[in-house]
Design a protein around this motif. Structure first.
Motif, short mmCIF file in Angstrom:
data_model
loop_
_atom_site.label_atom_id
_atom_site.label_comp_id
_atom_site.label_asym_id
_atom_site.label_seq_id
_atom_site.Cartn_x
_atom_site.Cartn_y
_atom_site.Cartn_z
N ALA A 1 0.83 -1.20 0.00
CA ALA A 1 0.00 0.00 0.00
C ALA A 1 0.86 1.26 0.00
O ALA A 1 0.55 2.24 -0.68
CB ALA A 1 -0.93 -0.01 1.22
N ALA A 2 1.97 1.22 0.76
CA ALA A 2 2.85 2.39 0.82
C ALA A 2 3.44 2.69 -0.56
O ALA A 2 3.49 3.85 -0.99
CB ALA A 2 3.96 2.15 1.84
N GLU A 3 3.89 1.64 -1.26
CA GLU A 3 4.43 1.85 -2.60
C GLU A 3 3.36 2.38 -3.54
O GLU A 3 3.65 3.21 -4.41
CB GLU A 3 4.99 0.53 -3.14
CG GLU A 3 6.27 0.06 -2.45
CD GLU A 3 6.77 -1.24 -3.06
OE1 GLU A 3 6.27 -1.64 -4.12
OE2 GLU A 3 7.68 -1.85 -2.46
N ALA A 4 2.14 1.91 -3.37
CA ALA A 4 1.05 2.36 -4.22
C ALA A 4 0.78 3.86 -4.03
O ALA A 4 0.59 4.59 -5.01
CB ALA A 4 -0.22 1.56 -3.93
N LEU A 5 0.78 4.30 -2.78
CA LEU A 5 0.54 5.72 -2.51
C LEU A 5 1.66 6.59 -3.09
O LEU A 5 1.40 7.68 -3.61
CB LEU A 5 0.41 5.95 -1.00
CG LEU A 5 -0.85 5.33 -0.37
CD1 LEU A 5 -0.79 5.43 1.15
CD2 LEU A 5 -2.11 6.02 -0.91
N HIS A 6 2.90 6.10 -3.00
CA HIS A 6 4.02 6.84 -3.61
C HIS A 6 3.85 6.90 -5.12
O HIS A 6 4.13 7.93 -5.75
CB HIS A 6 5.34 6.17 -3.25
CG HIS A 6 5.80 6.44 -1.85
ND1 HIS A 6 6.00 7.71 -1.36
CD2 HIS A 6 6.09 5.59 -0.83
CE1 HIS A 6 6.39 7.65 -0.10
NE2 HIS A 6 6.45 6.37 0.25
N ALA A 7 3.43 5.78 -5.74
CA ALA A 7 3.25 5.75 -7.19
C ALA A 7 2.16 6.74 -7.62
O ALA A 7 2.31 7.44 -8.63
CB ALA A 7 2.89 4.33 -7.63
N LEU A 8 1.09 6.80 -6.86
CA LEU A 8 0.00 7.72 -7.19
C LEU A 8 0.40 9.17 -6.98
O LEU A 8 -0.15 10.07 -7.64
CB LEU A 8 -1.23 7.38 -6.35
CG LEU A 8 -1.92 6.05 -6.71
CD1 LEU A 8 -2.96 5.70 -5.66
CD2 LEU A 8 -2.56 6.15 -8.09
N ALA A 9 1.33 9.40 -6.08
CA ALA A 9 1.82 10.77 -5.88
C ALA A 9 2.65 11.23 -7.07
O ALA A 9 2.71 12.42 -7.38
CB ALA A 9 2.65 10.84 -4.59
N ARG A 10 3.29 10.25 -7.74
CA ARG A 10 4.10 10.59 -8.91
C ARG A 10 3.24 10.88 -10.13
O ARG A 10 3.53 11.79 -10.91
CB ARG A 10 5.08 9.46 -9.23
CG ARG A 10 6.18 9.28 -8.19
CD ARG A 10 7.26 8.35 -8.71
NE ARG A 10 6.75 7.00 -8.97
CZ ARG A 10 6.76 6.02 -8.08
NH1 ARG A 10 7.25 6.26 -6.86
NH2 ARG A 10 6.32 4.83 -8.39
N GLN A 11 2.19 10.07 -10.32
CA GLN A 11 1.31 10.26 -11.46
C GLN A 11 -0.06 9.66 -11.18
O GLN A 11 -0.16 8.57 -10.60
CB GLN A 11 1.91 9.65 -12.73
CG GLN A 11 2.15 8.15 -12.64
CD GLN A 11 2.74 7.59 -13.92
OE1 GLN A 11 2.44 8.08 -15.01
NE2 GLN A 11 3.57 6.57 -13.81
N PRO A 12 -1.12 10.34 -11.57
CA PRO A 12 -2.47 9.79 -11.36
C PRO A 12 -2.74 8.65 -12.34
O PRO A 12 -2.10 8.55 -13.39
CB PRO A 12 -3.38 10.99 -11.63
CG PRO A 12 -2.59 11.84 -12.59
CD PRO A 12 -1.14 11.66 -12.20
N VAL A 13 -3.69 7.79 -11.99
CA VAL A 13 -4.10 6.70 -12.87
C VAL A 13 -5.62 6.67 -12.95
O VAL A 13 -6.31 7.29 -12.13
CB VAL A 13 -3.56 5.33 -12.36
CG1 VAL A 13 -2.05 5.31 -12.32
CG2 VAL A 13 -4.15 4.99 -10.99
N ASP A 14 -6.12 5.94 -13.91
CA ASP A 14 -7.57 5.80 -14.06
C ASP A 14 -8.13 4.71 -13.16
O ASP A 14 -9.25 4.81 -12.68
CB ASP A 14 -7.94 5.48 -15.51
CG ASP A 14 -7.51 6.57 -16.47
OD1 ASP A 14 -7.72 7.76 -16.16
OD2 ASP A 14 -6.94 6.23 -17.53
N ALA A 15 -7.34 3.63 -12.97
CA ALA A 15 -7.84 2.48 -12.23
C ALA A 15 -6.71 1.81 -11.47
O ALA A 15 -5.54 1.87 -11.87
CB ALA A 15 -8.48 1.47 -13.18
N VAL A 16 -7.08 1.16 -10.37
CA VAL A 16 -6.12 0.41 -9.55
C VAL A 16 -6.64 -1.02 -9.42
O VAL A 16 -7.76 -1.25 -8.95
CB VAL A 16 -5.98 1.02 -8.14
CG1 VAL A 16 -5.00 0.20 -7.30
CG2 VAL A 16 -5.50 2.47 -8.24
#
Length: 257
Positions: A40-55
């Motif tokens: 989850a922590a890596e996911a939040l960092h990834a989303l901070a770098r760039q938004p996505v449409d779906a997870v």
């Protein structure tokens, strides 16, 4: 139509690899994997770098689990569509509570993943340009680790798997592989495609061609030196069958006949 930008979140690398492969095969709507995360922590960092449409989000992860992460994602603006992925079916109600657009159970099938992407597209407000084109039947694959290499083996090519000391030998119609996976785990992932014939071996049901009494070294032989064995194709090899597993093997042959 723009491709759906996807973030894959799963603590198992092989699970992420399988989802990436399935997404590559999806046609309409199509998707692009923009990033992966093992927690989850890596996911939040990834989303901070760039938004996505779906997870595509696994539920069972160490630390913050998928349900908790899905709750956090609802606070993002804009919030990505969440598709929960899990090996357990008892979390459907929680999926509803976190407003997930779909709920997929492992092993994920391409047809179901395509349906989930269509729901994501609806959530995003994108109308499909045309009805989805017919797709060829999906060939199931077994994702394995061969001495550090990650491979996707078509299930119809599997002949048998044999546990030997600390590794498993996978025999296919084309090659032999030495796997790091446990035999019990591989058997579970192959499901109804295989039958256990011995405590150290499982065989593809489709490969079984005959059941006879043979003289095989190291098998459960009777006073005459014979034991039960199955013949597998295409090699014609004979494999010992334990007395305990004999009824299951006979059932496989009866159904095939």
């Amino acid at each position: 139509m723009d491709r759906i930008r996807v973030l894959i979140v799963d603590d198992e690398p092989l699970a992420r690899l399988r989802l990436r492969g399935l997404l590559a095969d999806c046609v309409r709507p199509a998707a692009t994997v923009v990033d992966e995360a093992g927690s989850a922590a890596e996911a939040l960092h990834a989303l901070a770098r760039q938004p996505v449409d779906a997870v595509l989000l696994d539920i069972h992860m160490p630390g913050m689990d998928g349900i908790a992460l899905a709750q956090r994602l609802r606070e993002h603006q804009p919030a990505p569509a969440v598709v929960l992925v899990t090996a357990h079916a008892e979390h459907a109600l929680q999926a509803f509570e976190v407003d997930a657009v779909d709920y997929l159970t492992k092993p994920v099938r391409r047809a179901r993943l395509q349906e989930a992407l269509a729901r994501v597209e609806q959530r995003l407000g994108r109308a499909p340009a045309a009805p989805p084109a017919p797709q060829p039947a999906e060939v199931p694959t077994l994702v394995v680790s061969d001495r550090g290499r990650v491979l996707r083996i078509p299930v119809p090519e599997v002949v048998y798997l044999r546990a030997e000391m600390k590794y498993v030998t996978l025999c296919t119609t084309k090659h032999r592989y030495v796997l790091d996976d446990a035999l019990s785990d591989l058997e579970q992932r192959l499901g109804e495609a295989v039958v256990r014939i011995h405590r150290s071996m499982v065989v593809a049901k489709a490969a079984v061609r005959a059941l006879e009494r043979r003289v095989l070294p190291g098998s459960e032989a009777d006073e005459g030196g014979e034991s039960w064995a199955v013949q597998v194709e295409p090699s014609g090899e004979w494999l010992a069958v334990s007395r305990r597993q004999l009824p299951q093997v006979r059932e496989v042959l009866a159904r095939a006949g």
